[in-house]
Write an enzyme that holds these catalytic residues in place. Structure first.
Site: not given
Length: 344
Positions: A117, A142
């Site tokens: 990501t 995250y």
């Protein structure tokens, strides 16, 4: 030989499974169905219900299938949830990746494609396209958990006969052009899906967080990539590794961005309706401008995106939302139960 897709019942994973099958690949899926859907898995794929961090499940899969490569999507992806429950994210993302890597090495699997990501970059230093050499400073659990997984991949490749491609996604949106799957997550936080739900009357309003950024209209700018183009990058990565390509980390985005308000205007135009917008203060950690420099994926992987068009992204999202709520379904859970009951 088969390709193992972890998280293959989820949003991006289900698109990946269809694309692999379209390309003539033999596909195995493992998913615990915590956020994915059994009906989203293409019928031709062999499905295992289980957690990717369960060594027993992985042993069974590797014993019953000749796995050539792993494409790893399984994981948790909601940033606010990661802040509220960081240990769960470290366990499900980083911890389970470690278990999967260990099992892969023991099984002699030497090719791995990882779903990473842009959150590993945190807030970019300047409003410029982000390259892979930018500082890595994630601002939430995250992003940290994904960076931990990247580090484990790097060290595993140094210690073993093992090569990988880590693809750092920017803002994935849209749905399968053939209408076979799409973003179906209940209470999704993806802007494109939220806006399309609002356009179809399934949400009262869309919240816009921050209107005072140094952008053209004061709202945050992001690089939206159609999910079909993203899975194409994975197909290109698989062929790259098959050709003997070296370990690689690459961005996946179009290299241009749209603001929140530009996205909302596009949804309203395509849907031919008005959306109620509610303005809120900025959220901590939200950057003004995050756009990818994806030159590496284009040059090394031969990735050539085909759907770099905001209208296409919006239209396919709307089409999928209409599909989800067809037949006067009163709620997505009821529709999900009906779909599951009629599935293979």
């Amino acid at each position: 030989m088969a390709i193992l897709v972890t998280g293959g019942a989820g949003y991006i994973g289900s698109h990946m499974v269809w694309s692999l099958l379209d390309a003539g690949e033999d596909v195995v899926v493992v998913d615990r169905l915590s956020t994915g859907f059994r009906w989203a898995v293409a019928p031709a794929a062999r499905f295992y219900l289980g957690d990717v961090g369960d060594e027993t499940v992985l042993k069974q899969i590797f014993a019953e299938n000749d796995i050539e490569a792993i494409i790893h999507f399984a994981g948790s992806v909601v940033v606010p949830d990661s802040v509220a429950d960081p240990l769960d994210y470290y366990a499900n993302n980083a911890g389970n990746t470690r278990v999967l890597l260990s099992a892969a090495i023991k099984a002699g699997i030497d090719k791995f494609i990882f779903s990473s990501t842009a959150a590993v970059y945190g807030t970019p230093d300047a409003p410029l396209p982000v390259t892979e050499t930018a500082p890595l400073r994630p601002e939430n659990p995250y992003g940290q958990s994904k960076l931990m997984s990247e580090i484990m991949l790097r060290d595993t490749a140094r210690a073993h006969d093992f090569r990988y491609v880590a693809l750092r996604y920017f803002n994935v949106a849209g749905a399968d052009l053939l209408g076979r799957t799409g973003q179906s997550t209940v209470r999704s936080t993806h802007l494109m899906k939220v806006a399309c739900e609002a356009a179809l009357g399934k949400r009262r309003a869309v919240e816009v967080f921050g209107t005072d950024y140094a952008t053209t209209d004061g709202t945050g700018v992001r690089d939206y990539i159609h999910v079909n183009d993203l899975v194409l990058a994975h197909l290109n990565s698989l062929e790259y590794l098959r050709r003997g390509g070296a370990t690689l980390t690459a961005n996946c985005g179009y290299g241009r961005g749209y603001s929140v308000l530009e996205v909302l205007r596009a949804v309203q135009k395509v849907a031919d309706t008005k959306i109620t917008i509610e303005y809120r203060p900025r959220r901590q950690g939200d950057a003004a401008f995050v756009v990818a420099d994806a030159a590496l994926a284009r040059s090394v992987l031969g990735w050539t995106p085909r759907h770099d068009d905001l209208k296409t992204i919006v239209a396919t999202t709307l089409d999928w939302e209409r599909h989800l709520f067809q037949d006067d379904a009163t709620d997505i859970d009821g529709l999900r139960r009906r779909l599951a009951a009629s599935s293979f």
